[in-house]
Design a protein around this motif. Structure first.
Motif, short mmCIF file in Angstrom:
data_model
loop_
_atom_site.label_atom_id
_atom_site.label_comp_id
_atom_site.label_asym_id
_atom_site.label_seq_id
_atom_site.Cartn_x
_atom_site.Cartn_y
_atom_site.Cartn_z
N THR A 167 0.64 -4.47 9.90
CA THR A 167 -0.76 -3.94 8.37
C THR A 167 -1.62 -5.26 8.23
O THR A 167 -1.74 -5.25 7.20
CB THR A 167 0.50 -3.44 6.88
OG1 THR A 167 0.98 -4.72 6.90
CG2 THR A 167 1.24 -2.09 7.44
N CYS B 190 -4.71 -4.62 6.62
CA CYS B 190 -4.88 -4.85 5.46
C CYS B 190 -5.29 -5.55 4.01
O CYS B 190 -5.67 -5.27 3.35
CB CYS B 190 -3.73 -3.83 4.59
SG CYS B 190 -3.11 -2.14 5.47
N VAL C 3 -10.29 1.91 5.42
CA VAL C 3 -8.89 1.09 6.14
C VAL C 3 -8.61 1.18 7.23
O VAL C 3 -9.01 1.04 8.28
CB VAL C 3 -7.54 1.46 5.38
CG1 VAL C 3 -7.35 2.91 5.58
CG2 VAL C 3 -6.29 0.49 5.88
N TYR D 294 -9.20 -1.13 10.54
CA TYR D 294 -8.76 -1.72 11.61
C TYR D 294 -9.94 -1.19 13.01
O TYR D 294 -9.38 -2.09 13.69
CB TYR D 294 -7.33 -0.51 11.94
CG TYR D 294 -6.27 -0.58 11.47
CD1 TYR D 294 -5.52 -0.97 12.22
CD2 TYR D 294 -5.74 -0.78 9.69
CE1 TYR D 294 -3.64 -1.41 11.47
CE2 TYR D 294 -5.05 -0.96 9.13
CZ TYR D 294 -3.78 -2.04 10.12
OH TYR D 294 -2.81 -1.69 9.30
N LEU E 19 -0.36 5.31 9.33
CA LEU E 19 0.11 5.03 8.75
C LEU E 19 1.23 5.14 7.33
O LEU E 19 1.36 4.85 6.71
CB LEU E 19 -1.41 5.30 7.98
CG LEU E 19 -2.40 3.75 7.46
CD1 LEU E 19 -3.70 4.33 7.07
CD2 LEU E 19 -2.39 2.51 7.58
N LEU F 286 1.00 2.72 2.29
CA LEU F 286 0.10 2.73 0.78
C LEU F 286 0.76 3.67 0.44
O LEU F 286 1.25 4.44 -0.40
CB LEU F 286 -0.91 3.30 1.19
CG LEU F 286 -1.74 2.82 2.78
CD1 LEU F 286 -2.81 3.05 3.20
CD2 LEU F 286 -2.32 1.10 2.47
N VAL G 252 -2.22 -1.13 -1.68
CA VAL G 252 -0.81 -1.27 -0.58
C VAL G 252 0.44 -1.32 -1.74
O VAL G 252 -0.13 -2.08 -3.10
CB VAL G 252 -0.89 -2.70 -0.10
CG1 VAL G 252 0.09 -3.34 0.14
CG2 VAL G 252 -2.45 -2.91 0.93
#
Length: 235
Positions: A151, A154, A166, A170, A187, A193, A213
């Motif tokens: 993650t 994030c 998001v 990435y 995810l 999340l 998050v």
């Protein structure tokens, strides 16, 4: 007994590669060195370890970032130790290097309050002081490799974000295209999340759900069992 060429005055510093996203491109923080060696040249935020003040190298890195940028990043990871007699013209030296991630809004506010650093896109990094280009390259590779199974990206997001944001983060960090459906499943597997209930952004027709998050995971990195499936952006 020390040998004749022993040097009790080895230089020990911390240097931090601080990443952020600006205009959908990965950037890092650079500063102009005020003093020799390399006065006026670009360098990573860094400074001497304070033997009496710093409990450890992490404390030194945090202190240096606060003093140079006014920022306490949400993520800071030790990268590598760079040490030899050639990296600093003043003598044998050790750099305890770190890399960090922060939301661009935090950097923008810090820059307005205490200007003294600049943001440079990672594909346009100039010749840096000392061996800071090598430190930066190692940090960039670590960031991209680790993003494929964690993650980590994030930490570049604001407190609330859409799925599209998001997903794009990435992609911009890793420099690859990620299938949206597969990415959404990954995810979900990470279970990091949560929806911001009743909060959406965008037009009235199809406003996008906001996420954040999970509070108990905000300061912990979650790892995937298998890395994300990657596709070249050129394809």
């Amino acid at each position: 007994m020390p040998t004749p060429d022993s040097n009790p005055n080895i230089i020990v510093t911390v240097d931090v590669v601080l990443f952020t996203l600006r205009d959908k491109k990965l950037h890092l923080v650079l500063m102009r060195r005020p003093n020799e060696p390399f006065a006026g040249q670009w360098a990573l935020p860094g400074g001497y370890v304070h033997r009496l003040e710093d409990a450890d190298s992490l404390a030194a890195a945090l202190r240096v970032l606060r003093s140079k940028t006014g920022i306490a990043p949400p993520y800071l990871e030790q990268l590598y130790s760079f040490a030899d007699g050639a990296r600093d013209p003043r003598g044998w030296s050790v750099s305890l290097s770190y890399f960090a991630l922060v939301d661009e809004a935090v950097l923008t506010n810090a820059q307005a309050a205490a200007p003294g650093f600049d943001l440079v896109e990672v594909n346009a990094v100039p010749r840096l002081s000392f061996d800071h280009n090598r430190i930066f390259e190692v940090a960039l590779k670590r960031l991209r490799d680790k993003s494929a199974y964690s993650t980590l990206p994030c930490y570049l997001l604001s407190e609330q974000f859409t799925f599209a944001q998001v997903h794009e983060t990435y992609e911009h960090v890793m420099g690859v295209a990620l299938d949206k459906s597969a990415f959404r499943r990954k995810l979900a597997e990470m279970d990091v999340l949560e929806e911001c209930k009743g909060q959406r952004v965008g037009g009235a027709h199809r406003p996008a759900q906001l996420f954040r998050v999970k509070a108990d995971l905000a300061n912990r990195l979650r790892l995937l069992d298998r890395p994300l499936a990657l596709h070249s952006l050129a394809s």
